[in-house]
Scaffold this motif. Structure first.
Motif, PDB file in Angstrom:
ATOM      1  N   HIS A  21       0.886  -1.482  -0.118  1.00  0.00           N
ATOM      2  CA  HIS A  21       0.124  -0.016   0.049  1.00  0.00           C
ATOM      3  C   HIS A  21       0.836   1.239  -0.110  1.00  0.00           C
ATOM      4  O   HIS A  21       2.055   0.986   0.126  1.00  0.00           O
ATOM      5  CB  HIS A  21      -0.865  -0.110   1.156  1.00  0.00           C
ATOM      6  CG  HIS A  21      -0.182   0.016   2.690  1.00  0.00           C
ATOM      7  ND1 HIS A  21       0.539   1.321   3.197  1.00  0.00           N
ATOM      8  CD2 HIS A  21       0.403  -1.046   3.466  1.00  0.00           C
ATOM      9  CE1 HIS A  21       1.083   0.702   4.223  1.00  0.00           C
ATOM     10  NE2 HIS A  21       1.216  -0.653   4.464  1.00  0.00           N
ATOM     11  N   SER A  26      -2.946   0.428   4.043  1.00  0.00           N
ATOM     12  CA  SER A  26      -2.726  -0.657   4.653  1.00  0.00           C
ATOM     13  C   SER A  26      -3.105  -1.786   3.892  1.00  0.00           C
ATOM     14  O   SER A  26      -3.811  -1.629   2.662  1.00  0.00           O
ATOM     15  CB  SER A  26      -3.781  -0.902   5.936  1.00  0.00           C
ATOM     16  OG  SER A  26      -5.109  -0.972   5.849  1.00  0.00           O
ATOM     17  N   ASP A  28      -5.625  -3.820   4.368  1.00  0.00           N
ATOM     18  CA  ASP A  28      -7.002  -3.849   4.169  1.00  0.00           C
ATOM     19  C   ASP A  28      -7.559  -3.207   2.940  1.00  0.00           C
ATOM     20  O   ASP A  28      -8.576  -3.554   2.311  1.00  0.00           O
ATOM     21  CB  ASP A  28      -7.671  -3.454   5.729  1.00  0.00           C
ATOM     22  CG  ASP A  28      -7.311  -4.151   6.660  1.00  0.00           C
ATOM     23  OD1 ASP A  28      -6.820  -5.512   6.534  1.00  0.00           O
ATOM     24  OD2 ASP A  28      -7.539  -3.760   7.930  1.00  0.00           O
ATOM     25  N   ASN A  29      -7.021  -2.512   2.456  1.00  0.00           N
ATOM     26  CA  ASN A  29      -7.475  -1.540   1.145  1.00  0.00           C
ATOM     27  C   ASN A  29      -7.484  -2.305   0.105  1.00  0.00           C
ATOM     28  O   ASN A  29      -8.138  -1.717  -1.110  1.00  0.00           O
ATOM     29  CB  ASN A  29      -6.530  -0.365   1.109  1.00  0.00           C
ATOM     30  CG  ASN A  29      -6.256   0.775   2.115  1.00  0.00           C
ATOM     31  OD1 ASN A  29      -5.108   1.218   2.374  1.00  0.00           O
ATOM     32  ND2 ASN A  29      -7.594   0.940   3.191  1.00  0.00           N
ATOM     33  N   ARG A  31      -8.468  -5.583  -0.439  1.00  0.00           N
ATOM     34  CA  ARG A  31      -9.535  -6.708  -0.007  1.00  0.00           C
ATOM     35  C   ARG A  31     -10.004  -7.277  -1.469  1.00  0.00           C
ATOM     36  O   ARG A  31     -10.125  -8.266  -1.839  1.00  0.00           O
ATOM     37  CB  ARG A  31     -10.252  -6.609   0.849  1.00  0.00           C
ATOM     38  CG  ARG A  31      -9.922  -6.640   2.524  1.00  0.00           C
ATOM     39  CD  ARG A  31     -10.701  -6.463   3.405  1.00  0.00           C
ATOM     40  NE  ARG A  31     -10.252  -6.449   4.767  1.00  0.00           N
ATOM     41  CZ  ARG A  31     -10.784  -6.007   6.084  1.00  0.00           C
ATOM     42  NH1 ARG A  31     -11.978  -5.568   5.731  1.00  0.00           N
ATOM     43  NH2 ARG A  31     -10.208  -6.051   7.165  1.00  0.00           N
ATOM     44  N   ARG A 139     -17.696   7.075  14.122  1.00  0.00           N
ATOM     45  CA  ARG A 139     -17.118   7.453  13.078  1.00  0.00           C
ATOM     46  C   ARG A 139     -17.533   8.498  12.698  1.00  0.00           C
ATOM     47  O   ARG A 139     -17.021   9.536  11.360  1.00  0.00           O
ATOM     48  CB  ARG A 139     -17.216   6.144  11.732  1.00  0.00           C
ATOM     49  CG  ARG A 139     -16.343   4.905  11.996  1.00  0.00           C
ATOM     50  CD  ARG A 139     -16.365   3.811  11.090  1.00  0.00           C
ATOM     51  NE  ARG A 139     -15.391   2.909  11.481  1.00  0.00           N
ATOM     52  CZ  ARG A 139     -13.916   3.113  11.173  1.00  0.00           C
ATOM     53  NH1 ARG A 139     -13.528   4.133  10.290  1.00  0.00           N
ATOM     54  NH2 ARG A 139     -13.313   1.694  11.598  1.00  0.00           N
ATOM     55  N   PHE A 158     -10.926   7.219   3.291  1.00  0.00           N
ATOM     56  CA  PHE A 158      -9.705   6.470   3.121  1.00  0.00           C
ATOM     57  C   PHE A 158      -8.831   6.660   4.485  1.00  0.00           C
ATOM     58  O   PHE A 158      -8.315   5.625   5.049  1.00  0.00           O
ATOM     59  CB  PHE A 158      -8.835   6.920   2.124  1.00  0.00           C
ATOM     60  CG  PHE A 158      -7.388   6.505   1.978  1.00  0.00           C
ATOM     61  CD1 PHE A 158      -7.153   5.260   1.834  1.00  0.00           C
ATOM     62  CD2 PHE A 158      -6.159   7.577   2.260  1.00  0.00           C
ATOM     63  CE1 PHE A 158      -5.670   4.754   1.971  1.00  0.00           C
ATOM     64  CE2 PHE A 158      -5.132   7.026   2.302  1.00  0.00           C
ATOM     65  CZ  PHE A 158      -4.546   5.660   2.063  1.00  0.00           C
ATOM     66  N   THR A 161     -10.009   4.521   7.395  1.00  0.00           N
ATOM     67  CA  THR A 161      -9.705   3.009   7.588  1.00  0.00           C
ATOM     68  C   THR A 161      -8.346   2.884   8.596  1.00  0.00           C
ATOM     69  O   THR A 161      -8.250   1.736   8.831  1.00  0.00           O
ATOM     70  CB  THR A 161      -9.131   2.665   6.183  1.00  0.00           C
ATOM     71  OG1 THR A 161      -8.042   3.264   5.935  1.00  0.00           O
ATOM     72  CG2 THR A 161     -10.400   2.769   5.204  1.00  0.00           C
ATOM     73  N   ASN A 162      -7.822   3.932   8.991  1.00  0.00           N
ATOM     74  CA  ASN A 162      -6.588   3.752  10.037  1.00  0.00           C
ATOM     75  C   ASN A 162      -7.434   3.905  11.436  1.00  0.00           C
ATOM     76  O   ASN A 162      -6.506   3.678  12.273  1.00  0.00           O
ATOM     77  CB  ASN A 162      -5.717   4.823   9.994  1.00  0.00           C
ATOM     78  CG  ASN A 162      -5.048   4.632   8.589  1.00  0.00           C
ATOM     79  OD1 ASN A 162      -4.232   3.775   8.371  1.00  0.00           O
ATOM     80  ND2 ASN A 162      -5.264   5.351   7.447  1.00  0.00           N
ATOM     81  N   GLU A 164      -9.399   2.311  14.498  1.00  0.00           N
ATOM     82  CA  GLU A 164      -9.738   0.918  15.517  1.00  0.00           C
ATOM     83  C   GLU A 164     -10.255   1.365  16.674  1.00  0.00           C
ATOM     84  O   GLU A 164     -10.101   2.537  17.255  1.00  0.00           O
ATOM     85  CB  GLU A 164      -8.598   0.148  15.559  1.00  0.00           C
ATOM     86  CG  GLU A 164      -7.405   0.722  16.262  1.00  0.00           C
ATOM     87  CD  GLU A 164      -6.345  -0.142  16.598  1.00  0.00           C
ATOM     88  OE1 GLU A 164      -6.522  -1.458  15.759  1.00  0.00           O
ATOM     89  OE2 GLU A 164      -5.299  -0.003  17.230  1.00  0.00           O
TER      90      GLU A 164
END
Length: 260
Positions: A21, A26, A28-29, A31, A139, A158, A161-162, A164
């Motif tokens: 990435h 990451s 995950d982007n 998938r 979020r 975007f 997505t970081n 958690e």
């Protein structure tokens, strides 16, 4: 000393495709792309240091990040791989190809040239710092905080997505933001290594992106003399903006090297 990177591995036979990435991204982007590519090959997606679920560590030099990836290949007993990198990840795979060409079956570069770039992430850093201090509960709150500095919704999504869930509730960043910001000058600099990589290379660039312009192509070809340059109707995030065209370009390129 190399960082032990987090990774996701689909399993399978043959020379794997390793996907790396860009800045603030990451594994995950990727998938949706991995879901398609794993039908025909083994795919390994990587979290670079200070990104995703990988450890935080000082230093974001391309020498160090390439060494991290080589250490992962060693750990997985992979002698050679097809390497795909977007943006900063593209500079990582170019660096790896220059310092350890024997480990590279082919290169796929997403919208980056082996050059130094100017600073253009000030608002992103400001937004991420606002997230840190704001400690959003959800979020929606996170998007409001980011929006104080980052106006583009696609960029906010975007960056989000970081996030958690933290131990104390609420959301927290999993980025090594201090480490990234402290070495940002290095990230915007050229890849590591000298000379040229003589192996097969695909460069996918966005028609509406400033990262690989026609004026940059001579310098790109000096480092990647075998590069095939394909232009997609997209900006810098071409794998997200034109996912089918991006996937197809990668699949055609790799199919031509099925025996490699």
């Amino acid at each position: 000393m190399p960082v032990e990177l987090n990774f996701q591995d689909t399993g399978g036979d043959g020379v794997p495709l390793v996907v790396i990435h860009g800045l603030f991204g990451s594994a995950d982007n990727w998938r949706s792309h991995v879901k398609a590519w794993q039908e025909t090959r083994r795919v390994i997606t990587v979290d670079l240091r200070n990104h995703g679920r990988s450890p935080h560590a000082e230093g974001m030099s391309y020498d160090a990040m390439a060494e991290d990836v080589i250490a992962l290949l060693d750990r997985l007993e992979i002698p050679r791989a097809h390497l795909l990198g977007h943006s900063m990840g593209g500079k990582v795979v170019i660096s790896l190809a220059l310092v350890a060409p024997e480990r590279v079956a082919s290169l796929i570069i997403g919208d980056i040239a082996p050059l130094a770039y100017g600073h253009d992430h000030d608002t992103v850093f400001a937004g991420l710092r606002r997230l840190e201090e704001g400690r959003p509960a959800n979020r929606r709150e996170a998007d409001d905080l980011l929006g104080e500095h980052v106006k583009e919704r696609a960029v906010r999504l975007f960056l989000a997505t970081n996030l958690e869930r933290g131990d104390q509730g609420g959301l927290r960043l999993r980025l090594g933001l201090d480490e990234i910001q402290d070495d940002y000058e290095t990230i915007m600099g050229p890849p590591a290594g000298d000379g040229a990589f003589p192996g097969p290379t695909l460069v996918l660039r966005g028609a509406h992106s400033p990262y690989v312009t026609d004026a940059m192509l001579p310098a790109l070809m000096e480092v990647l003399p075998e590069a095939e340059v394909v232009t997609l109707e997209a900006g810098h995030w071409l794998h997200a903006e034109q996912p089918e065209a991006f996937r197809e370009s990668v699949e055609v390129f790799l199919a031509q090297r099925a025996s490699v």
